[in-house]
Design an enzyme around this catalytic site. Structure first.
Site, mmCIF file in Angstrom:
data_model
loop_
_atom_site.group_PDB
_atom_site.id
_atom_site.type_symbol
_atom_site.label_atom_id
_atom_site.label_comp_id
_atom_site.label_asym_id
_atom_site.label_seq_id
_atom_site.Cartn_x
_atom_site.Cartn_y
_atom_site.Cartn_z
ATOM 1 N N ASN A 460 9.213 -26.006 12.475
ATOM 2 C CA ASN A 460 9.945 -26.749 11.442
ATOM 3 C C ASN A 460 11.239 -27.300 12.025
ATOM 4 O OD1 ASN A 460 10.889 -23.714 11.092
ATOM 5 N ND2 ASN A 460 12.532 -24.984 10.250
ATOM 6 N N CYS A 461 11.789 -28.331 11.359
ATOM 7 C CA CYS A 461 13.147 -28.786 11.643
ATOM 8 C C CYS A 461 13.971 -28.515 10.392
ATOM 9 C CB CYS A 461 13.159 -30.258 12.064
ATOM 10 S SG CYS A 461 12.615 -31.412 10.801
ATOM 11 N N ALA A 462 14.972 -29.321 10.103
ATOM 12 C CA ALA A 462 15.871 -29.033 8.988
ATOM 13 C C ALA A 462 15.173 -29.158 7.641
ATOM 14 C CB ALA A 462 17.074 -29.967 9.029
ATOM 15 N N THR A 463 14.221 -30.086 7.521
ATOM 16 C CA THR A 463 13.602 -30.336 6.215
ATOM 17 C C THR A 463 12.085 -30.403 6.265
ATOM 18 O OG1 THR A 463 13.783 -32.729 6.551
ATOM 19 C CG2 THR A 463 15.599 -31.649 5.394
ATOM 20 N N ARG A 464 11.495 -30.436 7.453
ATOM 21 C CA ARG A 464 10.054 -30.677 7.558
ATOM 22 C C ARG A 464 9.319 -29.481 8.159
ATOM 23 N NH1 ARG A 464 10.102 -36.689 10.396
ATOM 24 N NH2 ARG A 464 12.219 -37.206 9.793
#
Length: 515
Positions: A460-464
């Site tokens: 994951n990244c910050a939102t995905r």
């Protein structure tokens, strides 16, 4: 290859999530320890200064130890098994590499064109890592070594050794292999990295000399790469490494805050390097214009529902600096609007820069206030007033341009689509799905991706939530994902990015539990 690059970019966000809080603590600590702002209360002998200085120095932890944090953070996203052990292996081997490099340079530095007797820092090309004097390879060196260790971990961690050699299995075996693998890497680094440093200094001169045009190109590229999940790779060397200033824009800006607060000279003159982080201006001023255009072009019967969608995702963009929820509401419906958004974002940042605006402004209003407005408002209020005027003008430009294009080309932006169920489901529907057996959001996402047997890996990244699947035909539609409570998906063959929002770390943890 694209999937691997996206996965790498997502993995780098694990340590980046720490930066917002650290930045706020630095901003607040600098504010209360700057004598030019607080007067005699902030003199170094006062108890006030000494107490706040403790907080300030603690806030510097993340930025002062950036390479170490990236070394142990990358395995969390990229190691395929035993991530905690991989973090330990990465730390040990990174320090081993630094001892190799330090010893090589202390013995043969002149052979490689390095003056190892010079003091670390400045233009010497040297730095201190965990009290080891070594070549300053910054975040790039940390990511390189961590990447090598992750590769070795994924390949050799489960290697079966004879029983009598069992003590050397697992992490010990990875460290043994890494020890010898990093010896030639250390020699190559000593040979090649000084040339890279010279190239970086030449690039700094070029990009600085490009002026406003350089600002426009950089901001445009940062925005336009968002759909591909590659924007992290563009801005990381500028924000956190030495692409335009030694140590990165954020670290240098935070260090210079007391000097900036004590002077009324133009910020652009005091900190000419601090333009790459103007990426945040479109988040604060552009997203409200987009949201207003969506609202005023929506059907009257849907405006109330549209407001319920737009208010939270717009506030998320403004205050937290996370724009994916609002950008992904129109990216796939009308890609041309996203290109226009990138053009306007670049133009907004460039105009602000031409009026003297620079600073650590890549995040949302909370982060920007802590690192800019709060500590510097007293000395630089004219600059920030100018920014407000320019920003509000561009909010209006965003609104007019988006409204015109939506109506002109009849884009089916939120509130204008024919089938209401494609984009919107009411709260009762969502709660009903959540109440179903195993009806958590993570489980519904897993089911929509074709079930656990269809999952290759996840990060994951910050939102995905970034997932690689075996068979993309088993993945549900974008509208289905919106219906279960996400902001939709970005699919590139077997690489699926589910736009979850800021709660994605907890969703990923539960998702992995189901796997």
């Amino acid at each position: 290859m694209m999937q691997k690059i996206q996965r790498f970019g997502g993995a780098m966000f694990t340590p980046v999530l720490l930066f917002a809080f650290a930045g706020i603590m630095i901003g607040v600590g600098t504010l209360f320890t700057t004598e030019a702002i607080m007067g005699s209360l902030a003199s170094t002998e006062s108890l006030w200064y000494q107490c706040w200085n403790i907080i300030l120095q603690g806030g510097w932890t993340v930025f002062n130890q950036l390479p170490l944090i990236f070394v142990v953070g990358l395995p969390i996203g990229l190691a395929k098994k035993q991530q905690a052990r991989c973090c330990m292996e990465a730390l040990v081997l990174y320090l081993t590499f630094q001892y190799f490099l330090s010893t090589i340079l202390s013995q043969w530095g002149t052979t490689f064109g390095v003056d190892f007797a010079a003091e670390a820092g400045g233009t010497s090309g040297l730095t201190m890592v965990a009290n080891i004097k070594t070549l300053d390879m910054g975040m790039i060196g940390a990511l390189m070594i961590s990447g090598i260790v992750i590769f070795l971990h994924n390949r050799y961690f489960d290697t079966e050794l004879p029983e009598w050699m069992g003590t050397f299995s697992g992490s010990s075996f990875v460290v043994i292999v890494g020890f010898f693998a990093l010896l030639p890497v250390a020699f190559l680094s000593a040979s090649l990295w000084p040339m890279v440093q010279s190239g970086m200094r030449a690039f700094q001169g070029f990009i600085t000399g490009a002026g406003a045009m350089g600002v426009w190109i950089f901001i445009f590229m940062e925005r336009i790469l968002i759909p591909f999940g590659l924007h992290h790779l563009l801005y990381f060397p500028f924000f956190y490494d030495s692409a335009v200033v030694n140590g990165g824009v954020f670290s240098t800006w935070a260090t210079q805050l007391p000097e900036l607060a004590a002077s009324t000279e133009s910020l652009k003159t005091l900190a000419p390097y601090a333009w790459p982080t103007l990426t945040g201006l479109s988040k604060i001023f552009g997203c409200p214009g987009i949201a207003l255009a969506f609202y005023f072009t929506a059907k009257d019967s849907k405006k109330k529902k549209i407001a319920g969608l737009l208010v939270p995702i717009t506030l998320t963009a403004i205050f937290c600096g996370v724009t994916e929820p609002i950008e992904f509401t129109f990216l796939f419906i009308a890609p041309v609007l996203f290109v226009v958004h990138a053009v306007l974002a670049a133009t907004l940042a460039t105009v602000a820069y031409m009026f003297g605006v620079v600073g650590a402004m890549s995040g949302g209003l909370i982060e920007i206030s802590a690192l800019n407005f709060i500590p510097l408002m007293a000395a630089h209020w004219p600059t920030y007033l100018t920014l407000l005027v320019v920003g509000l003008v561009f909010t209006g430009i965003y609104f007019v341009v988006f409204r015109f294009l939506i109506l002109k080309f009849n884009f089916a932006t939120p509130g204008r689509e024919e089938d209401e169920e494609i984009t919107f489901h009411n709260k009762a529907d969502f709660k009903e799905k959540q109440a179903a057996p195993k009806g958590s959001l993570a489980f519904m996402i897993l089911d929509a991706l074709g079930g656990k047997d269809n999952i290759v890996d996840v990060t994951n990244c910050a939102t995905r939530l970034r997932v690689n699947v075996k068979d993309e035909s088993l993945v549900k539609t974008d509208s289905y994902f919106k219906g279960i409570g996400t902001h939709g998906i970005k699919a590139t063959k077997t690489n699926i990015q589910v736009i979850v929002g800021l709660k994605v770390p907890s969703v990923r943890e539960e998702f992995e539990g189901f796997l």
